[in-house]
Motif scaffolding. Structure first.
Motif, PDB file in Angstrom:
ATOM      1  N   SER B 202      39.943 -44.000  46.663  1.00 48.12           N
ATOM      2  CA  SER B 202      39.186 -43.094  47.434  1.00 48.12           C
ATOM      3  C   SER B 202      39.832 -42.038  48.604  1.00 48.12           C
ATOM      4  O   SER B 202      39.655 -40.983  48.896  1.00 48.12           O
ATOM      5  CB  SER B 202      37.865 -43.518  48.094  1.00 48.12           C
ATOM      6  OG  SER B 202      38.086 -44.245  49.142  1.00 48.12           O
ATOM      7  N   VAL B 276      32.900 -42.070  43.384  1.00 47.74           N
ATOM      8  CA  VAL B 276      32.572 -41.411  42.114  1.00 47.74           C
ATOM      9  C   VAL B 276      32.554 -39.944  42.129  1.00 47.74           C
ATOM     10  O   VAL B 276      33.273 -39.053  41.540  1.00 47.74           O
ATOM     11  CB  VAL B 276      31.687 -42.110  40.997  1.00 47.74           C
ATOM     12  CG1 VAL B 276      31.523 -41.254  39.928  1.00 47.74           C
ATOM     13  CG2 VAL B 276      32.218 -43.579  40.866  1.00 47.74           C
ATOM     14  N   MET B 277      31.729 -39.668  43.335  1.00 49.08           N
ATOM     15  CA  MET B 277      31.240 -38.164  43.381  1.00 49.08           C
ATOM     16  C   MET B 277      32.556 -37.257  44.033  1.00 49.08           C
ATOM     17  O   MET B 277      32.842 -36.437  43.750  1.00 49.08           O
ATOM     18  CB  MET B 277      30.269 -38.392  44.490  1.00 49.08           C
ATOM     19  CG  MET B 277      28.710 -38.200  43.902  1.00 49.08           C
ATOM     20  SD  MET B 277      27.502 -38.357  45.154  1.00 49.08           S
ATOM     21  CE  MET B 277      27.830 -37.118  46.102  1.00 49.08           C
ATOM     22  N   SER B 278      33.279 -38.127  44.876  1.00 47.29           N
ATOM     23  CA  SER B 278      34.380 -37.610  45.521  1.00 47.29           C
ATOM     24  C   SER B 278      35.552 -37.275  44.599  1.00 47.29           C
ATOM     25  O   SER B 278      36.365 -36.337  44.746  1.00 47.29           O
ATOM     26  CB  SER B 278      34.939 -38.178  46.778  1.00 47.29           C
ATOM     27  OG  SER B 278      35.478 -39.315  46.404  1.00 47.29           O
ATOM     28  N   CYS B 279      35.640 -38.211  43.570  1.00 43.11           N
ATOM     29  CA  CYS B 279      36.958 -37.868  42.509  1.00 43.11           C
ATOM     30  C   CYS B 279      36.331 -37.172  41.096  1.00 43.11           C
ATOM     31  O   CYS B 279      37.471 -36.911  40.490  1.00 43.11           O
ATOM     32  CB  CYS B 279      37.315 -39.247  42.334  1.00 43.11           C
ATOM     33  SG  CYS B 279      36.582 -39.911  40.996  1.00 43.11           S
ATOM     34  N   VAL B 280      35.270 -36.963  41.001  1.00 42.40           N
ATOM     35  CA  VAL B 280      34.908 -36.258  39.683  1.00 42.40           C
ATOM     36  C   VAL B 280      35.704 -35.008  39.324  1.00 42.40           C
ATOM     37  O   VAL B 280      35.764 -34.614  38.286  1.00 42.40           O
ATOM     38  CB  VAL B 280      33.501 -36.095  39.693  1.00 42.40           C
ATOM     39  CG1 VAL B 280      32.556 -37.400  39.075  1.00 42.40           C
ATOM     40  CG2 VAL B 280      32.745 -35.564  40.560  1.00 42.40           C
ATOM     41  N   ASN B 281      35.986 -34.264  40.581  1.00 39.01           N
ATOM     42  CA  ASN B 281      36.598 -32.787  40.341  1.00 39.01           C
ATOM     43  C   ASN B 281      37.945 -32.971  40.200  1.00 39.01           C
ATOM     44  O   ASN B 281      38.711 -31.913  39.970  1.00 39.01           O
ATOM     45  CB  ASN B 281      36.360 -31.912  41.507  1.00 39.01           C
ATOM     46  CG  ASN B 281      34.692 -31.675  41.385  1.00 39.01           C
ATOM     47  OD1 ASN B 281      34.260 -31.681  40.195  1.00 39.01           O
ATOM     48  ND2 ASN B 281      34.057 -31.405  42.452  1.00 39.01           N
ATOM     49  N   TYR B 282      38.661 -34.122  40.202  1.00 45.53           N
ATOM     50  CA  TYR B 282      40.265 -34.249  40.268  1.00 45.53           C
ATOM     51  C   TYR B 282      40.565 -34.708  38.897  1.00 45.53           C
ATOM     52  O   TYR B 282      39.817 -35.238  38.050  1.00 45.53           O
ATOM     53  CB  TYR B 282      40.646 -34.965  41.527  1.00 45.53           C
ATOM     54  CG  TYR B 282      40.302 -34.298  42.762  1.00 45.53           C
ATOM     55  CD1 TYR B 282      41.229 -33.478  43.231  1.00 45.53           C
ATOM     56  CD2 TYR B 282      39.102 -34.531  43.507  1.00 45.53           C
ATOM     57  CE1 TYR B 282      40.743 -32.736  44.522  1.00 45.53           C
ATOM     58  CE2 TYR B 282      38.956 -34.167  44.662  1.00 45.53           C
ATOM     59  CZ  TYR B 282      39.759 -33.197  45.099  1.00 45.53           C
ATOM     60  OH  TYR B 282      39.381 -32.638  46.103  1.00 45.53           O
ATOM     61  N   ASP B 283      42.084 -34.982  38.884  1.00 44.12           N
ATOM     62  CA  ASP B 283      42.619 -35.167  37.490  1.00 44.12           C
ATOM     63  C   ASP B 283      42.517 -36.569  37.181  1.00 44.12           C
ATOM     64  O   ASP B 283      42.649 -37.110  36.150  1.00 44.12           O
ATOM     65  CB  ASP B 283      43.948 -34.625  37.444  1.00 44.12           C
ATOM     66  CG  ASP B 283      44.208 -33.263  37.813  1.00 44.12           C
ATOM     67  OD1 ASP B 283      43.103 -32.743  37.188  1.00 44.12           O
ATOM     68  OD2 ASP B 283      45.340 -32.773  38.169  1.00 44.12           O
ATOM     69  N   ILE B 285      40.209 -38.955  36.908  1.00 42.57           N
ATOM     70  CA  ILE B 285      38.966 -39.294  36.803  1.00 42.57           C
ATOM     71  C   ILE B 285      39.375 -40.751  35.706  1.00 42.57           C
ATOM     72  O   ILE B 285      38.378 -41.684  35.502  1.00 42.57           O
ATOM     73  CB  ILE B 285      38.098 -38.513  36.073  1.00 42.57           C
ATOM     74  CG1 ILE B 285      36.624 -38.878  35.980  1.00 42.57           C
ATOM     75  CG2 ILE B 285      38.646 -37.683  34.803  1.00 42.57           C
ATOM     76  CD1 ILE B 285      35.998 -38.847  36.995  1.00 42.57           C
ATOM     77  N   LEU B 288      39.645 -44.020  37.191  1.00 40.60           N
ATOM     78  CA  LEU B 288      38.272 -44.400  37.731  1.00 40.60           C
ATOM     79  C   LEU B 288      37.898 -45.642  36.889  1.00 40.60           C
ATOM     80  O   LEU B 288      37.097 -46.420  37.085  1.00 40.60           O
ATOM     81  CB  LEU B 288      37.242 -43.499  38.028  1.00 40.60           C
ATOM     82  CG  LEU B 288      36.208 -43.569  38.699  1.00 40.60           C
ATOM     83  CD1 LEU B 288      36.408 -44.151  40.046  1.00 40.60           C
ATOM     84  CD2 LEU B 288      35.111 -42.772  38.213  1.00 40.60           C
ATOM     85  N   SER B 289      37.987 -45.360  35.459  1.00 42.07           N
ATOM     86  CA  SER B 289      37.362 -46.170  34.510  1.00 42.07           C
ATOM     87  C   SER B 289      37.944 -47.823  34.831  1.00 42.07           C
ATOM     88  O   SER B 289      37.244 -48.867  34.527  1.00 42.07           O
ATOM     89  CB  SER B 289      37.669 -45.823  33.029  1.00 42.07           C
ATOM     90  OG  SER B 289      39.075 -45.999  32.912  1.00 42.07           O
TER      91      SER B 289
END
Lengths: 569, 353
Positions: B202, B276-283, B285, B288-289
């Motif tokens: 994050s 999760v909310m802060s990273c959804v707009n970036y490459d 993602i 994250l899985s």
């Protein structure tokens, strides 16, 4: 006053009918319809609506249903009097009436499912009312066949997401309309026991006779027709709807008509005649005549309920014997019941000035002027002849034939419950055709211009078939066993829709469980993940359990490796 | 515990001072010196119980941290040569990438994240509960916030990618390492590695999210470690033989374990959702899985601990039979209440972002 629960319920229903009757009449006369749309909550712009549609169709349908169920419950005060669970029976029938009313009054598809599924469940509970294996088998067949219809309704709810509106009367064209039409058609066909799904209707005769009278002849099975009538403006927009529905309807008509001639179970004969009349209704729907279908639905419901009640009275009197080969000379033993039954039978054949005449005759005449092919007409008229034939066969063996039962019997007509209910229905069976024609016809311009020959075709066919059946009655023809098996098993539909479906799904299910649920899914799912993460964990743990200096060494090496890689990149 | 020893407070004050000094410095010497002061103050706290295992752990910790400090000063010195400035602000923009990388690897080693995490479980295995708590909370503050300030100064793609990979690896290792682990402290060490992974990830996208995550992790850890300290549950076997009925401590641990695992109604879920909310707009993602997979694996051992605690308890809740003083109960209940207020916190945070 110590009244039976069924009598109380019937009193309530008849009272309701009495109050509703003028109202539905005024809706007919004024061509009025009221749509009540109550949004009881709204979450994130998603409306939760309760929609109720009051128009001539829904009101009159509810009226007919409640009248018949009132009569039937009155009848069951006598028929089910020795039943220890009369209260439960009454509740079930009342639940059924309630779901039917929900279905009738609610035009919104998801809410309509409430009534639709309620019908399926209560009819299942009523079929297995006598708790034995045979009833359970019949009940399962009923339930699972109706389940197909439920799934189709669910699918159409899913399809209607595309236009975001589930109100039946307010649909418009959208790209997947043909799928919606197929789904709704299949739903209607399962509920109304049309051709591939017909086998449940005779099987459902395992229910008590009053239930058969109410559920499996006059109301439940017409729910499918009703759904199609409600959806008619949408359905008729698609090109294949009329042809395919007509084909199915005529086949059902013919199959049921032939099958009834080979059947020996009294209730099943009537069930098959119901099936053929459902075919008639579907046929009129497929000829762009939804109002005529509704007309026939009402008249049929009234005389068929009467027929069933009379059959129930006969069965009740002859020690629960349903086999028509072991009855006879009932006209001498039960004169009033016989009179009522004759009225119903004649009405079914379409004898002039009885209720069936007005609707059925009109449908057949419309079939003659409707631009369809010759085969359809031929099959329709053969089936019409068959109707007359099996009706006559029933009357012969039941009412007028020689007595084949034991001379010791308990037939009597002192029961006022039976007499009142049958007489009320008999009066309706006589006058309803005339009455409904006066109400219905002004709204639909029928211009049946037929030649004399065509006009008299229906009568001719009926007379001919009566003559033939009279002729063959004395003649014992050597029927081919194969042909008989084919006809009496509903063209093998009974055999096809029970064992193969069950065995296929059970074998497929067990194979699927072995290979997938206990096989691959286990390896790719729980067990495999557990094994994988366990071995991963052991690998990580083993690094910790070694010498600490080794770990420091590993850390140093990884730092240098990362630096080296970044330098090289 | 520490109040028995008069020097305990001194070292705790110095420990705090070292971290704050390190974070307040603008040049690398100050940063390094602060970290060293912090280390020197922490070693006596580790060995105060005079057990052989604590001393061993203290030595292990010292070696790892000393190595980290060495790399830190080396990396900063390499960065000095092109820019002739030891200033932190000038550092990342004008230096070789190798120096930046080396400094960051040093910080990773100091906090105990993925490629260089080996020391953390073996150190935690021998420590007392209070020292463990300080190790997984306060000792992470300096490295994490320093790392964060690199991203405040400048954003480089390869660096961001590296950090997210470190985060993903930490989460996976933290998840897999705890499976089959019977010692509760080692298990919590792996859980700490896993949560560090989330924090590292994050950092790349939003320092606010990282701070929130870190704060929530500290809050839950305080509750868990205090309660485990009271119960003195060293390993799963001893957990199973408690047989003392539910008391408030056990209930607390049960709730906090689920919260640490990040199940929705509780606070631990809020922190993960923020990330999760802060990273959804970036490459990144996709990365994250892996993080989620790691937390899924850690959920397995949290639940293992949960059930062995739950089924060890013979009777229903008896509030009377608490252990520990009134202050502890206050802390416990307040943490518990905060854990259940996640819905409110989420609505507040959504307004914040």
């Amino acid at each position: 006053m110590n009244m039976k629960s069924s009598s109380i319920a019937s009193f309530l229903l008849l009272l309701y009918t009495l109050f509703l009757f003028p109202l539905s009449l005024s809706f007919f006369m004024k061509e009025k319809s009221i749509l009540i749309d109550w949004t009881f909550t709204e979450i994130n712009s998603c409306h939760m609506n309760m929609t109720i549609l009051l128009d001539s169709i829904s009101l009159s349908f509810s009226n007919v249903v409640c009248f018949i169920s009132g009569c039937v419950l009155l009848f069951s005060s006598s028929y089910m009097s020795s039943d220890p669970f009369l209260k439960r029976f009454t509740w079930l029938v009342m639940l059924f009436v309630m779901s039917m009313n929900l279905l009738v009054f609610i035009p919104s598809l998801p809410a309509l499912l409430l009534g639709w599924d309620g019908l399926g469940i209560t009819s299942f509970a009523l079929v297995i009312y006598y708790q034995n294996n045979k009833s359970l088998g019949a009940g399962m067949l009923t339930l699972l066949t109706n389940r197909i219809g439920d799934v189709m309704i669910l699918l159409s709810i899913g399809l209607l997401v595309l236009i975001g509106n589930w109100n039946i009367s307010l649909l418009w064209d959208f790209p997947l309309l043909f799928l919606l039409v197929i789904a709704i058609m299949l739903a209607g066909m399962t509920k109304s026991a049309q051709m591939p799904f017909s086998s449940w209707l005779p099987a459902a005769m395992a229910a008590p006779t009053p239930v058969s009278a109410l559920v499996h002849s006059s109301t439940l099975v017409t729910a499918g027709v009703f759904l199609l009538i409600r959806f008619y403006p949408t359905l008729s927009a698609s090109s294949f709807f009329e042809e395919s529905l007509m084909f199915v309807a005529v086949l059902t008509l013919l199959m049921a008509g032939i099958g009834a001639n080979f059947e020996n179970d009294l209730k099943k004969v009537i069930a098959l005649s119901t099936l053929s009349q459902l075919g008639v209704m579907m046929m009129s729907l497929s000829m762009n005549l939804p109002n005529l279908a509704l007309f026939h639905l009402y008249t049929h419901a009234l005389f068929k309920a009467l027929l069933f009640l009379c059959a129930g009275a006969i069965i009740h009197g002859s020690n629960n014997n349903q086999d028509i080969r072991k009855m006879g000379l009932i006209s001498k033993q039960l004169p009033l019941t016989t009179t009522c039954m004759n009225i119903a039978n004649l009405s079914l054949c379409g004898a002039p000035f009885l209720s069936g005449f007005y609707s059925k005759d009109l449908i057949l005449e419309m079939a003659l002027i409707y631009p369809t092919n010759y085969l359809m007409i031929l099959m329709t008229f053969v089936a019409t002849g068959m109707t007359a034939a099996y009706t006559l066969r029933l009357s012969f063996s039941l009412l007028w034939g020689t007595q084949k039962s034991a001379s010791l019997h308990s037939k009597h007509e002192a029961d006022s419950y039976v007499n009142i209910s049958t007489c009320a229905l008999a009066i309706m069976a006589i006058i309803s055709g005339m009455f409904l024609q006066m109400v219905f016809l002004p709204f639909e311009m029928f211009s049946a211009t037929l030649s004399n020959f065509q006009k008299s075709t229906t009568m001719l066919v009926i007379m001919t078939s009566i003559f033939i059946s009279l002729f063959f009655w004395k003649l014992s023809i050597n029927e081919s066993m194969k042909f008989k098996a084919f006809c009496s098993s509903m063209w093998f539909l009974v055999l096809l829709s029970t064992q193969p479906a069950v065995s296929f799904s059970s074998v497929f299910g067990s194979k699927l469980m072995k290979t997938s649920d206990q096989g691959w899914m286990e390896i790719l799912g729980g067990q495999g993940a557990w094994k994988g993460s366990n071995s991963f964990s052991i690998m990580i743990q083993s690094m910790r359990s070694g010498m600490y200096i080794n770990m420091i060494f590993v850390s140093l090496i990884s730092i240098f490796l990362i630096l080296l890689i970044s330098y090289l990149l | 515990m520490l109040s028995i020893l008069p020097f305990g407070f001194l070292f705790i004050v110095v420990l705090g001072f070292g971290t704050l000094f390190s974070l307040s410095s603008v040049h690398w010497l100050g940063i390094w010196a602060g970290l060293e002061i912090n280390l020197i103050a922490f070693i006596p706290i580790l060995v105060y119980s005079k057990g052989i295992t604590s001393s061993e752990s203290a030595v292990k910790y010292f070696i790892a941290q000393a190595m980290g400090s060495a790399f830190l000063i080396l990396g900063s010195l390499i960065g000095f040569s092109p820019s002739f400035s030891w200033n932190f602000m000038d550092f990342s923009a004008h230096s070789y990438s190798i120096s930046l990388l080396m400094v960051n690897l040093a910080l990773i080693l100091k906090m105990g994240a993925f490629p260089l995490h080996y020391w953390l479980p073996s150190v935690m295995a021998g420590l007392q509960w209070m020292s463990c708590l300080i190790l997984v909370t306060w000792q992470k503050v300096a490295p994490v916030f320093l790392m964060m300030s690199f991203f405040e100064v400048s954003y480089m793609f390869w660096f961001a990618l590296l950090m997210s990979l470190v985060g993903a690896g930490s989460s996976m290792v933290g998840g897999a390492g705890g499976i089959g682990q019977t010692q509760v402290r080692v298990l919590l060490a792996y859980s700490s590695i896993g949560h560090l992974g989330w924090i590292m990830f994050s950092i790349v996208f939003s320092s606010m999210a990282a701070k929130m995550y870190f704060f929530i992790y500290v809050l839950i850890s305080v509750g868990i470690f205090l309660n485990l300290w009271i119960l003195d549950a060293k390993n799963m076997i001893s957990v199973k033989s408690f047989n003392q009925g539910f008391n408030i401590n056990i209930v607390n641990i049960l709730v906090l374990l689920i919260s640490l695992a990040g199940l929705p109604p509780l606070l631990g879920f809020v922190s993960k959702m923020i990330v999760v909310m802060s990273c959804v707009n970036y490459d990144f993602i996709f990365i994250l899985s892996f993080l989620i997979l790691g937390s899924l694996m850690s959920l397995f051992y949290y639940l293992g601990l949960f059930f062995s605690l739950y089924f060890s308890c013979s009777s229903f809740l008896k509030i009377k039979s608490f252990v520990g003083g009134l202050k502890l109960i206050l802390i416990n209940t307040s943490i518990l209440v905060i854990n259940f207020l996640s819905a409110l916190i989420i609505t507040w945070l959504i307004g914040l972002f």
